[in-house]
Design an enzyme around this catalytic site. Structure first.
Site, PDB file in Angstrom:
ATOM      1  N   SER A  39       0.428  -0.897   0.059  1.00 23.62           N
ATOM      2  CA  SER A  39      -0.214   0.045  -0.023  1.00 23.62           C
ATOM      3  C   SER A  39       1.087   1.644   0.560  1.00 23.62           C
ATOM      4  CB  SER A  39      -0.730  -0.281   1.276  1.00 23.62           C
ATOM      5  OG  SER A  39      -1.838   0.936   1.185  1.00 23.62           O
ATOM      6  N   ASP A 199      -5.566  -3.917  -2.357  1.00 24.28           N
ATOM      7  CA  ASP A 199      -4.357  -3.565  -1.083  1.00 24.28           C
ATOM      8  C   ASP A 199      -4.334  -4.871  -0.975  1.00 24.28           C
ATOM      9  OD1 ASP A 199      -3.011  -2.724   0.829  1.00 24.28           O
ATOM     10  OD2 ASP A 199      -4.595  -1.052   1.155  1.00 24.28           O
TER      11      ASP A 199
END
Length: 332
Positions: A39, A199
């Site tokens: 991320s 993610d």
């Protein structure tokens, strides 16, 4: 100059704390042969792998327009746009601005594809497969097949040549916070079937052991990690301070599930002494994970806390003692 492989935890806006910690390590003389990130950590990892220096990292992050990160789709009306995007694209915001920012900054550094970040080191673990000989690894979650992807290592699972894939595209997939950013859809290179990526933190937000040797040989340098998200329950609350439609019970329940996946997946793992000893914990409580409207003071506090955390860590870090007390473990 000491070397250390580096693992950077994801955390959205909290990732600015990574910058403070990384620059402190660089000022202490550290260089990073390999970097992994999830991320927000994937953004910093990409810049480091591309060879950015301490000053360059500070300047690059100063160019980031945080207020533009939550980029609404049409009709660009607050709340309405987020709601429509959630219903039709499974994410409140498009993610185009941050994708373009990463692409442009990497091009400043002469990097476009993963082929630009290949490495050849005869001292590497002999078990390391050719498709894993890169300076960078970013994580993404393949929700079509329910699996973690470590890119560029796992592009073969998508029928794609890793050397030809854009680093910025992998980073964009890794930052696709569920509900917040639209997922990334890629086409399998052989079958053409769509694969949806979100993610990387959903399955592996802090893969600290990713570079550990598997041949039982003594490591040449440590792998250090930087964490920016606190543990549950506080970590879960900080992940989602609210996106569109926050009052709907199904959305809130989904937020809790995602928060548990991102924060809780690593929590038991972090109890292991040899994991904790090589982890730099940064207090990023001054900003929320999607608080892109944070003030200059809030951002400066998180950066300063990152610097202080790294300096405290280095004051007590003993690589020789760590090697004696945390020997390599066999693969599996």
């Amino acid at each position: 100059m000491p070397d250390a492989d580096l693992v950077l935890e994801g955390g959205g806006m909290k990732g600015i704390g990574l910058g403070g910690a990384v620059t402190a390590l660089m000022r202490a003389g550290y260089a990073f042969p390999r970097i992994a990130g999830s991320s927000a950590g994937a953004i910093v990892a990409a810049f480091l792998a591309a060879g950015i220096g301490e000053r360059g990292l500070v300047e690059a992050m100063a160019r980031l327009r945080y207020d533009r990160v939550p980029d609404r789709g049409l009709p660009k009306i607050p709340v309405l746009s987020e709601g429509l995007s959630l219903l039709h694209s499974a994410g409140a915001y498009r993610g185009d601005y941050i994708h373009g920012f990463v692409r442009d900054e990497l091009e400043r550094l002469g990097v476009r594809t993963f082929g630009d970040l290949r490495r050849a080191d005869g001292g590497d673990d002999p078990n390391l497969a050719p498709e894993r000989r890169y300076r960078i690894v970013v994580t993404a979650t393949d929700i079509t097949h329910g699996r973690l992807l470590r890119l560029p290592w796992d592009y073969a699972l998508l029928g794609l040549d890793p050397d030809e894939q854009l680093v910025a595209d992998a980073v964009r997939a890794s930052i696709s916070i569920p509900l917040y950013f639209e997922p990334v859809v890629v086409r399998h290179g052989d079958t053409g079937t769509p694969v949806t990526l979100v993610d990387g933190g959903v399955l592996s937000n802090y893969p600290l052991e990713i570079f550990d040797r598997t041949d039982l040989a003594a490591p040449r340098w440590p792998t250090l990690g930087i964490k920016v998200v606190p543990r549950l329950p506080r970590g879960g609350a900080e992940l989602f301070p609210g996106v569109a439609l926050p009052a709907l019970p199904p959305v809130k329940l989904l937020e809790q599930v995602v928060a548990t996946a991102i924060v809780g997946n690593d929590q038991t793992y972090l109890e292991r002494p040899c994991v904790r000893r090589r982890t730099i914990d940064v207090d990023t409580s001054s900003v929320g994970i999607v608080e892109f409207g944070a003030s200059d003071e809030q951002r400066a506090t998180a950066i300063a806390n990152g610097t202080a955390a790294a300096e405290r860590f280095l004051a007590t870090w003993d690589w020789d003692a760590f090697r004696r007390e945390c020997p390599p473990l066999p693969a599996g």
